[in-house]
Design a protein around this motif. Structure first.
Motif, PDB file in Angstrom:
ATOM      1  N   ALA A  32     -37.973 -18.267   0.670  1.00 41.33           N
ATOM      2  CA  ALA A  32     -39.144 -18.872  -0.286  1.00 41.33           C
ATOM      3  C   ALA A  32     -38.493 -20.687  -1.262  1.00 41.33           C
ATOM      4  N   PHE A  33     -38.974 -21.135  -1.698  1.00 43.82           N
ATOM      5  CA  PHE A  33     -38.573 -22.151  -2.496  1.00 43.82           C
ATOM      6  C   PHE A  33     -39.979 -22.604  -3.329  1.00 43.82           C
ATOM      7  N   VAL A  34     -39.314 -22.987  -4.461  1.00 41.93           N
ATOM      8  CA  VAL A  34     -40.367 -23.717  -5.486  1.00 41.93           C
ATOM      9  C   VAL A  34     -39.027 -24.933  -6.225  1.00 41.93           C
ATOM     10  N   PHE A  35     -40.289 -26.007  -6.027  1.00 40.24           N
ATOM     11  CA  PHE A  35     -39.782 -27.223  -6.365  1.00 40.24           C
ATOM     12  C   PHE A  35     -40.522 -27.705  -7.676  1.00 40.24           C
ATOM     13  N   HIS A  36     -39.982 -29.099  -8.609  1.00 42.98           N
ATOM     14  CA  HIS A  36     -40.937 -29.929  -9.599  1.00 42.98           C
ATOM     15  C   HIS A  36     -39.980 -30.884  -9.681  1.00 42.98           C
ATOM     16  N   ILE A  37     -38.846 -30.899 -10.120  1.00 40.90           N
ATOM     17  CA  ILE A  37     -38.200 -32.575  -9.780  1.00 40.90           C
ATOM     18  C   ILE A  37     -36.899 -32.278  -8.677  1.00 40.90           C
ATOM     19  N   ARG A  38     -37.022 -30.722  -9.023  1.00 39.84           N
ATOM     20  CA  ARG A  38     -35.445 -30.689  -8.588  1.00 39.84           C
ATOM     21  C   ARG A  38     -36.295 -29.111  -7.526  1.00 39.84           C
ATOM     22  N   TYR A  89     -31.044 -27.236   3.322  1.00 41.75           N
ATOM     23  CA  TYR A  89     -31.927 -25.729   3.876  1.00 41.75           C
ATOM     24  C   TYR A  89     -32.061 -25.851   5.733  1.00 41.75           C
ATOM     25  N   GLY A  90     -32.212 -26.649   5.721  1.00 43.07           N
ATOM     26  CA  GLY A  90     -32.896 -27.421   7.329  1.00 43.07           C
ATOM     27  C   GLY A  90     -32.302 -26.702   8.431  1.00 43.07           C
ATOM     28  N   ARG A  91     -31.218 -26.016   8.402  1.00 38.74           N
ATOM     29  CA  ARG A  91     -30.235 -24.634   9.121  1.00 38.74           C
ATOM     30  C   ARG A  91     -31.329 -23.880   9.197  1.00 38.74           C
ATOM     31  N   LEU A  92     -31.832 -23.322   8.247  1.00 43.90           N
ATOM     32  CA  LEU A  92     -33.123 -22.353   7.463  1.00 43.90           C
ATOM     33  C   LEU A  92     -34.123 -22.088   9.127  1.00 43.90           C
ATOM     34  N   LEU A  93     -34.560 -23.584   8.961  1.00 41.35           N
ATOM     35  CA  LEU A  93     -35.521 -23.798  10.418  1.00 41.35           C
ATOM     36  C   LEU A  93     -35.119 -23.538  11.952  1.00 41.35           C
ATOM     37  N   ARG A  94     -36.256 -23.349  12.903  1.00 45.24           N
ATOM     38  CA  ARG A  94     -35.716 -22.555  13.867  1.00 45.24           C
ATOM     39  C   ARG A  94     -37.368 -23.597  14.626  1.00 45.24           C
ATOM     40  N   ARG A  95     -37.064 -23.557  16.011  1.00 42.67           N
ATOM     41  CA  ARG A  95     -38.564 -24.222  16.868  1.00 42.67           C
ATOM     42  C   ARG A  95     -39.754 -23.405  16.483  1.00 42.67           C
ATOM     43  N   ARG A  96     -39.403 -21.899  16.428  1.00 44.73           N
ATOM     44  CA  ARG A  96     -41.065 -21.272  16.169  1.00 44.73           C
ATOM     45  C   ARG A  96     -41.261 -21.495  14.442  1.00 44.73           C
ATOM     46  N   SER A  97     -40.543 -22.017  13.761  1.00 45.58           N
ATOM     47  CA  SER A  97     -40.686 -21.704  12.583  1.00 45.58           C
ATOM     48  C   SER A  97     -42.092 -22.423  11.997  1.00 45.58           C
ATOM     49  N   ARG A  98     -42.361 -22.148  10.650  1.00 45.65           N
ATOM     50  CA  ARG A  98     -43.276 -22.700  10.155  1.00 45.65           C
ATOM     51  C   ARG A  98     -43.244 -22.870   8.814  1.00 45.65           C
ATOM     52  N   VAL A  99     -43.801 -24.055   8.755  1.00 48.90           N
ATOM     53  CA  VAL A  99     -43.467 -24.141   7.003  1.00 48.90           C
ATOM     54  C   VAL A  99     -45.147 -24.139   6.399  1.00 48.90           C
ATOM     55  N   LEU A 100     -44.794 -23.748   5.107  1.00 50.04           N
ATOM     56  CA  LEU A 100     -45.700 -24.461   4.233  1.00 50.04           C
ATOM     57  C   LEU A 100     -45.984 -24.662   2.627  1.00 50.04           C
ATOM     58  N   ILE A 101     -46.433 -25.830   2.848  1.00 45.48           N
ATOM     59  CA  ILE A 101     -46.245 -26.448   1.604  1.00 45.48           C
ATOM     60  C   ILE A 101     -47.534 -26.036   0.399  1.00 45.48           C
ATOM     61  N   LEU A 102     -47.548 -25.616  -0.749  1.00 48.30           N
ATOM     62  CA  LEU A 102     -48.602 -25.396  -1.461  1.00 48.30           C
ATOM     63  C   LEU A 102     -48.627 -26.470  -2.853  1.00 48.30           C
ATOM     64  N   SER A 103     -48.853 -28.174  -2.891  1.00 43.54           N
ATOM     65  CA  SER A 103     -48.740 -28.479  -3.412  1.00 43.54           C
ATOM     66  C   SER A 103     -50.182 -29.604  -3.812  1.00 43.54           C
ATOM     67  N   ASP A 104     -50.386 -29.997  -4.841  1.00 44.61           N
ATOM     68  CA  ASP A 104     -51.463 -30.522  -5.490  1.00 44.61           C
ATOM     69  C   ASP A 104     -51.316 -32.105  -4.792  1.00 44.61           C
ATOM     70  N   GLY A 105     -49.789 -32.559  -5.119  1.00 45.59           N
ATOM     71  CA  GLY A 105     -50.031 -33.661  -3.710  1.00 45.59           C
ATOM     72  C   GLY A 105     -49.590 -35.114  -4.487  1.00 45.59           C
ATOM     73  N   CYS A 106     -49.733 -35.121  -6.163  1.00 50.06           N
ATOM     74  CA  CYS A 106     -49.157 -35.622  -7.096  1.00 50.06           C
ATOM     75  C   CYS A 106     -47.694 -35.746  -6.908  1.00 50.06           C
ATOM     76  N   ASP A 107     -47.340 -36.552  -6.410  1.00 51.78           N
ATOM     77  CA  ASP A 107     -46.048 -36.903  -6.249  1.00 51.78           C
ATOM     78  C   ASP A 107     -45.237 -38.590  -7.109  1.00 51.78           C
TER      79      ASP A 107
END
Lengths: 294, 378
Positions: free
Chosen positions: B242-248, B292-310
């Motif tokens: 799990a990761f969280v972000f705002h400007i970092r 952290y790209g090394r954490l991903l595998r071919r089967r990995s799923r990525v779930l982004i929770l965001s309102d898209g306000c960028d």
């Protein structure tokens, strides 16, 4: 309890201090817990006046210690009356009493000059002790105060420890020009006095200047409130508002909008730095007057 | 039944809460607080607030924060009840749901012990209240009890994925035990040959999951819900991060895996730099790809929770999504604003980005979250 707070607020108002409910409650707490109260806030918001009003309401003598850089124990706590001691020594030269007794006599309370702190704790009548602008005193003095504020006792090397005869209500004020130690803060109740809202400031104005024209009072308050919102180096406090209102009344002003030039000329009552004066040009003043006109 | 806490224990709890928020409140202040409350007019919130504030605050900034902390601790729920201190401009964070329980907005949910699951533990059983909750927009849910229940259900909803992965074996193309029925059945389509063997094997493990949660200002109203949902997914997917972000970007797996909800809340509240900055989605994803790209595998799923306000350019976001897409098995986007408008994800996200996603789901309600759970469990 609600009634007690209301009653206390009314009594403060009778002494000319318009307190909000929160401050009145904190002052009641000060009475019940016998802990010193540290009041912080900008200059001119009425911190010193709190102690004065409290003393008046409780009918206690107000003992004030004005702090400054270099303040030491001899100015704050006690000092020996050296001229009288010298005189006594000369008079005792012919006395048959042994030297130890004479020494005890020289360093007895007869030759002790109590300063505000000692006066406050040895007073037969409970007092209100105002330690004003504690942030101006040195850190050493602050450390010295700790014993007094936590145990209400002081130690005089020649006489021993003096405990308070009556516990005074202690109010410390600070303009936050320097950070006070945690040890001092820990011993105090804390209250932050902010600039008053328009309604409260109007009531303060009416309480101090009952003869002021109501419309003028409203305009003065709105002008000062708008001025505080400006980018000033030193924002005017309540004391400045009162000074300015007095000045305007003295000049016979009844409406600010009709006397724009006079307003500009009397801004010295509100603005205290050259920088702020330069920022307050005619256009800015005009804009604030429009806001004040409501 | 749990015995009711004594007033002294409740005050001590509040003092602990203040300490966790950085207030230096000692034993003497606690004792004086009890004395002050005893001297007061009984259960009077106003007297208690003023007394506790006078005793526990040492400086102006603590004075300014106190009312909010007091309100969040004793009266968790909608934020409009507490006016800002006199002379203070309202903090924009508060307008966006910041006051719903500490910095994370979680206090009112995780400080309480988990409620035991009822008979109708999820809304599927048809209870009217829970059907309503399933469709309610979390941000506008004013009832504190309803909010708590919704947060709890979000976590349990995520955990359903784990239950669906039962022990029953399924047909696989590789394995050791031959699946006769399925092998013969598969020969029908090509007319009896060539024979392609099928095996009976346990269901494959859940894919590794990477959760990237937006905790910026604009998401503050949904943070309590999404945090509980992320926590549930972390528990459901054994190899998840799990990761969280705002400007970092911050890696928070170790925090979210905390078992004790109270401890989790205290640890999150202690890390205030995690919460409520502006929003730089592309920059944060770039940081993820680099670090952290090394954490991903071919089967990995990525779930982004965001309102898209960028505040980053859309082209940068597209580039980072493409990088991410090359490394993992699927990207899903949960958008709380999606459920409010027409349901068209391109209203909140650039169309080119939406095309590269494997699914975009609303995240404002439990019903929306369930769609994401369905997709992830496939």
């Amino acid at each position: 309890m609600q009634e007690e707070i209301e009653r206390f607020t009314t009594r403060l108002a009778e002494q000319g201090y318009i307190a909000d409910r929160e401050l009145a409650t904190t002052l009641l707490l000060l009475q019940r817990l016998d802990r010193p109260l540290l009041l912080e806030g900008d200059a001119g918001v009425g911190k010193t006046a709190v102690a004065q009003a409290l003393a008046a309401v409780e009918e206690r003598p107000l003992i004030r210690l004005q702090c400054y850089e270099g303040l030491d124990v001899t100015h704050a706590l006690y000092e020996w009356n050296y001229p009288h001691q010298l005189l006594a020594i000369r008079l005792m030269e012919e006395s048959p009493s042994p030297p130890e007794e004479r020494e005890l006599e020289i360093f007895s309370e007869r030759f002790l000059l109590p300063r505000p702190l000692l006066q406050a704790i040895t007073s037969e009548r409970p007092a209100v002790l105002l330690i004003d602008e504690i942030d101006r005193a040195d850190e050493e003095f602050e450390a010295f105060l700790l014993e007094l504020l936590s145990d209400f006792q002081v130690t005089i090397p020649e006489l021993g420890t003096r405990r308070a005869v009556t516990v005074p209500r202690v109010v410390l004020t600070s303009n936050a020009t320097r950070e006070l130690s945690d040890a001092l803060r820990r011993r105090c109740l804390y209250h932050y006095l902010d600039f008053p809202d328009p309604d409260k400031e109007l009531r303060i104005l009416q309480a101090h200047l009952p003869e002021i024209d109501q419309a003028l009072a409203g305009q003065v308050v709105r002008f000062v409130q708008a001025l505080r919102g400006s980018d000033l180096r030193k924002r005017p406090g309540v004391a400045e508002t009162l000074d300015w209102a007095r000045a305007l009344m003295g000049l016979g002003v009844t409406r600010l909008s009709r006397e724009a030039a006079l307003v500009q000329q009397t801004l010295a009552c509100l603005l205290k730095t050259a920088e702020d004066f330069r920022a307050m040009d005619a256009a800015t003043c005009e804009r604030l007057l429009e806001q004040a006109a409501g | 039944m749990r015995p009711a806490a004594t007033p002294a224990a409740r005050v001590a709890g509040f003092i602990r809460h203040l300490r966790a928020e950085g207030f230096e409140v000692g034993v003497r202040e606690t004792l004086d607080a009890l004395r002050a409350l005893e001297a007061g007019p009984g259960p009077d919130a106003e007297w208690s607030r003023i007394a506790l504030r006078a005793l526990s605050c040492r400086r102006q900034e603590e004075w300014r924060r106190f009312d909010r902390l007091f309100h969040d601790y004793w009266q968790p729920g909608p934020e409009e009840a507490v006016p800002p201190p006199q002379g203070e401009q309202p903090d924009p964070r508060r307008r966006q749901g910041h006051g719903q329980g500490g910095v994370t907005g979680l206090a009112h949910s995780v400080f309480r012990p988990e409620e035991p699951p009822g008979e109708d533990s999820l809304w599927g059983s048809g209870a009217g209240r829970q059907n309503t909750l399933a469709r309610a927009d979390f941000r506008f849910l004013r009832d504190p009890q309803g909010r708590r229940e919704m947060e709890r259900l979000a976590e349990r909803l995520a955990l359903r994925i784990r239950r669906r992965r039962g022990r029953r074996p399924v047909a696989q193309y590789r394995g050791r035990r031959l699946h006769f029925r399925r092998t013969l059945r598969d020969t029908l389509a090509p007319g009896g040959g060539p024979l392609r063997l099928r095996y009976l094997e346990p269901r494959r493990e859940l894919p590794p999951l990477v959760l990237i949660q937006d905790v910026s200002h604009s998401m503050a109203g949904y943070t309590p819900l999404t945090t509980r949902f992320v926590r549930g997914l972390l528990r459901a997917f054994p190899r998840s991060e799990a990761f969280v972000f705002h400007i970092r970007l911050f890696r928070v797996t170790h925090l979210y895996r905390e078992q004790d909800p109270g401890q989790l809340c205290r640890r999150l509240e202690g890390l205030q730099e995690l919460w409520f900055g502006g929003t730089r989605i592309a920059d944060s994803l770039a940081c993820f790809n680099r670090g952290y790209g090394r954490l991903l595998r071919r089967r990995s799923r990525v779930l982004i929770l965001s309102d898209g306000c960028d505040t980053d350019e859309p082209e940068r976001l597209l580039a980072e999504i493409e990088t991410l897409r090359r490394r993992c098995g699927g990207i899903y986007w949960l958008d709380p604003l999606l459920g409010r408008g027409s349901g068209d994800p391109t209203e909140d996200l650039p169309a080119a980005v939406v095309q590269r996603l494997d699914g975009v789901f609303p995240a404002h309600s439990l019903e929306g979250l369930e769609q994401a759970v369905e997709a992830l469990s496939r």
